[in-house]
Design an enzyme around this catalytic site. Structure first.
Site, PDB file in Angstrom:
ATOM      1  N   LYS A  50      -8.841   1.997   2.661  1.00 34.75           N
ATOM      2  CA  LYS A  50      -9.418   0.766   3.220  1.00 34.75           C
ATOM      3  C   LYS A  50      -9.294   0.848   4.734  1.00 34.75           C
ATOM      4  O   LYS A  50      -8.195   0.963   5.269  1.00 34.75           O
ATOM      5  CB  LYS A  50      -8.690  -0.466   2.680  1.00 34.75           C
ATOM      6  CG  LYS A  50      -9.318  -1.776   3.110  1.00 34.75           C
ATOM      7  CD  LYS A  50      -8.692  -2.960   2.381  1.00 34.75           C
ATOM      8  CE  LYS A  50      -7.291  -3.263   2.876  1.00 34.75           C
ATOM      9  NZ  LYS A  50      -6.683  -4.408   2.170  1.00 34.75           N
ATOM     10  N   ASP A  66      -1.681  -2.196  -4.276  1.00 37.94           N
ATOM     11  CA  ASP A  66      -2.813  -2.646  -3.482  1.00 37.94           C
ATOM     12  C   ASP A  66      -3.704  -1.442  -3.157  1.00 37.94           C
ATOM     13  O   ASP A  66      -4.479  -1.021  -3.993  1.00 37.94           O
ATOM     14  CB  ASP A  66      -2.312  -3.364  -2.228  1.00 37.94           C
ATOM     15  CG  ASP A  66      -3.391  -4.194  -1.551  1.00 37.94           C
ATOM     16  OD1 ASP A  66      -4.286  -4.696  -2.257  1.00 37.94           O
ATOM     17  OD2 ASP A  66      -3.338  -4.349  -0.312  1.00 37.94           O
ATOM     18  N   ASP A  67      -3.612  -0.883  -1.975  1.00 36.90           N
ATOM     19  CA  ASP A  67      -4.466   0.241  -1.573  1.00 36.90           C
ATOM     20  C   ASP A  67      -3.643   1.508  -1.339  1.00 36.90           C
ATOM     21  O   ASP A  67      -2.431   1.442  -1.098  1.00 36.90           O
ATOM     22  CB  ASP A  67      -5.205  -0.100  -0.274  1.00 36.90           C
ATOM     23  CG  ASP A  67      -6.045  -1.354  -0.391  1.00 36.90           C
ATOM     24  OD1 ASP A  67      -6.906  -1.426  -1.294  1.00 36.90           O
ATOM     25  OD2 ASP A  67      -5.838  -2.285   0.418  1.00 36.90           O
ATOM     26  N   ASP A  77      -4.197   1.525   4.186  1.00 38.08           N
ATOM     27  CA  ASP A  77      -4.701   0.264   4.724  1.00 38.08           C
ATOM     28  C   ASP A  77      -4.679   0.338   6.248  1.00 38.08           C
ATOM     29  O   ASP A  77      -3.609   0.488   6.854  1.00 38.08           O
ATOM     30  CB  ASP A  77      -3.837  -0.906   4.243  1.00 38.08           C
ATOM     31  CG  ASP A  77      -4.448  -2.264   4.561  1.00 38.08           C
ATOM     32  OD1 ASP A  77      -5.496  -2.304   5.232  1.00 38.08           O
ATOM     33  OD2 ASP A  77      -3.874  -3.288   4.133  1.00 38.08           O
ATOM     34  N   ASP A  99       0.841  -1.192   0.000  1.00 36.02           N
ATOM     35  CA  ASP A  99       0.000   0.000   0.000  1.00 36.02           C
ATOM     36  C   ASP A  99       0.880   1.247   0.000  1.00 36.02           C
ATOM     37  O   ASP A  99       2.104   1.174   0.154  1.00 36.02           O
ATOM     38  CB  ASP A  99      -0.888   0.004   1.241  1.00 36.02           C
ATOM     39  CG  ASP A  99      -1.616  -1.310   1.433  1.00 36.02           C
ATOM     40  OD1 ASP A  99      -2.419  -1.674   0.564  1.00 36.02           O
ATOM     41  OD2 ASP A  99      -1.366  -1.985   2.463  1.00 36.02           O
TER      42      ASP A  99
END
Length: 611
Positions: free
Chosen positions: A494, A449-450, A453, A425
């Site tokens: 997220k 990914d994000d 997180d 992330d």
């Protein structure tokens, strides 16, 4: 107004709006009664408008007398009964640094306690206001014995006072000379992911009156019911250093006592500007509160640079900074992808990292396991796990020592990618991070990914509440070169997992063009404070909160891939996307751009319009 709450989440943050309308949802405690002599609450539960200024004629402080002594006896009895009720349920001690100053941020409104206009007059009524970093919003705790403290304002030097020794709910909270009386003494009680303050004299809890979320509305007291309007976050401000809410401090001039390091430095060198040493040697040598300047250029490193020795202190952080006008790049390309191969590991407290670039580490670019640190103006990029992560230093670190109260400000994390595509992330405070970590004026973009997180898992339990504010997440799930990985979650922000409740604060952020959701609760039932955010053009949903009990105000959603979900307390101040754009979206046509101002604040524009 219907007060039948779906999903079986009866919580005070949900019950309170119903009380204002005279209803009582199933599972909620009885509503608090209207105080005799007060006007009825206007619709929505807010008080009538109040100006953000001190009273022109503060009341005269009443002197002691026979009637007041009799009242004090009755009040003491009420206090005893109230505290007996309080202590009937388990409560943990709150750790307070009596040398530090704190902001008091309300869980319900997200606003902070404030002395209007910085008044120093006795009798000035306390209100809630947006954070501005002034001394009028900073308070220290002076021990009064038996777990009680006086709460003294930094700007005025006066104590938070239940006015006129009042023992009724709804009484005014004002400031007055620190006389040490029981009406100025407050017990901090650990509740609901924050702190509740109970007055020694009245036995009542400090709260925002009528559950208001509007700045300028007053503070009051009421029976301790544990609702969000009575719960406060303590955000530490160093006793002798600027509030981290302030813009980043200006670049320091080179200090003759500082240690200098350079890419070509020698471990045995003196560390002066003309004879620089190495980075690791400088870290070994620096005294607590000292300064290390890194000259520009690329530092080619194969081993983790571990900061494990001397920490700084609340009165003076240890500074590891770029030399003014230069950019040091810490390059860890020699590391293979491995969870032990971090770049810079910060496991002590009260350090300040400034102006660094950390890249190509085998795991995290920067891993923070200490507390009360600042990372400012720093870039983490091309690392093989999350660019900057806050988690405990080792598996043996107890929960009481999880990293807490770190500030990441005016920083960027991008193009971080692991080989399996599901871990790297931009930023993370997850798994084992403590209370009070803040990301402010930060940008996470094009991570595999994000962007952010805040993952939790059952084995380690809830992390501490995190604040993400005035920040930007865009393009996450796709690297800058177009690379994607099907295993990536691809969200902007997220905010949890595994149905573990954490009361994060997510405000004034922008999520733009991320590969899945812009903002997602990710099975964190909250309640979280989600306010003032803008989410545009994310591939699935702009807001994905299909469970929990979060609080939504003043959010805007445009050009969503699917209809937004916002389970919880959401009113008409939000403009969510349900298949078509609302009126606000006309301001958000065109491309994304962003930059930092000279004082480190993030400015985001869309189509040339400032968000």
């Amino acid at each position: 107004m219907s007060c039948s709450w779906p999903g079986g989440y009866p919580d005070v943050i949900e019950c309170e709006p119903c009380y204002v309308h005279g209803a009582r949802p199933s599972g909620c405690a009885p509503p608090t009664p209207q105080i005799p002599g007060r006007d009825p609450l206007p619709p929505g539960g807010r008080t009538l408008p109040r100006s953000h200024r001190a009273p022109s004629t503060p009341r005269t402080r009443p002197g002691p007398g026979t009637a007041r002594r009799a009242l004090a006896v009755l009040a003491a009895l009420a206090t005893t009964l109230a505290l007996t009720t309080l202590t009937a349920s388990p409560a943990q001690a709150v750790q307070i640094d009596t040398d530090a100053y704190y902001l008091l941020q309300n869980h319900r409104s997200g606003l902070v306690a404030d002395v209007p206009d910085g008044s120093t007059a006795n009798g000035t009524e306390l209100v809630q206001w947006e954070r501005n970093g002034s001394a009028a919003q900073q308070f220290r705790f002076v021990p009064s014995g038996e777990g009680y403290y006086r709460i003294v304002n930094r700007g005025s030097g006066k104590a938070v006072d239940v006015w006129e020794w009042n023992t009724q709910g709804g009484a005014e909270i004002r400031q007055y000379d620190d006389l040490g009386g029981a009406n100025q003494q407050w017990m901090p009680v650990d509740r609901a992911g924050g702190v509740q303050f109970v007055n020694r004299h009245s036995g009542m809890a400090l709260e925002v009156w009528a559950w208001s979320t509007r700045q300028g509305d007053r503070l009051s007291q009421w029976d301790p019911h544990g609702g969000a309007s009575q719960i406060w976050d303590l955000i530490e401000v160093d006793g002798g250093t600027p509030d981290p809410t302030d813009p980043p401090e200006p670049t320091d001039p080179p200090d003759g006592s500082a240690i200098h390091a350079a890419p070509g430095g020698s471990s045995g060198a003196s560390g002066t500007a003309s004879n620089p040493t190495t980075l690791t040697s400088a870290i070994d040598r620096v005294d607590p509160g000292g300064t290390i300047y890194l000259r520009g250029g690329t530092y080619r490193l194969s081993q983790t640079v571990a900061i494990d020795g001397n920490g700084g202190s609340s009165s003076g952080r240890t500074l590891l900074s770029a030399y003014p006008g230069e950019t040091p790049v810490l390059n860890f390309s020699a590391q293979s992808e491995n969870s032990s191969n971090r770049g810079l590991s910060l496991n002590v407290s009260y350090w300040h990292l400034r102006g660094l670039v950390v890249e190509h580490a085998g795991d995290n670019g920067i891993a923070i396991g200490g507390s009360h640190n600042i990372v400012e103006g720093t870039t983490t990029r091309f690392n093989h796990d999350t660019g900057l992560q806050i988690s405990r230093a080792s598996s043996s670190t107890p929960r009481s020592q999880w990293p807490a109260h770190n500030l990441v400000v005016s920083s960027v994390s991008h193009d971080n990618a692991d080989s399996d595509g599901e871990d790297a992330d931009g930023f993370a405070a997850k798994l084992t991070s403590g209370e009070g970590n803040v990301f402010r004026n930060t940008v996470a973009h094009h991570n595999i990914d994000d962007g952010w997180d805040l993952y939790t898992k059952t084995e380690t339990g809830a992390i501490g509440a995190v604040t993400i504010e005035d920040s930007l997440a865009y393009g996450n799930g796709t690297l800058s070169d177009g690379t994607q990985n099907a295993s990536g979650d691809r969200n902007g922000l997220k905010l949890g997992d595994e149905d573990i409740s954490v009361r994060h604060v997510i405000r004034n952020n922008v999520a733009y063009g991320n590969g899945k959701h812009g903002f997602t609760y990710n099975r964190n039932p909250g309640p979280m404070m989600v306010t003032g955010n803008v989410s545009l053009g994310n591939e699935v949903r702009n807001f994905n909160f299909d469970g929990g009990s979060s609080y939504f105000r003043d959010n805007t959603s445009c050009d969503g891939g699917s209809t937004d979900r916002y389970y919880g307390d959401a009113d008409g101040s939000n403009q969510f996307w349900n298949g078509s754009n609302g009126s606000r979206c006309s301001s958000y046509g065109g491309g994304l751009d962003w930059y930092f101002t000279g004082d480190g604040r993030l400015v985001v524009t869309i189509g040339g319009n400032r968000v």
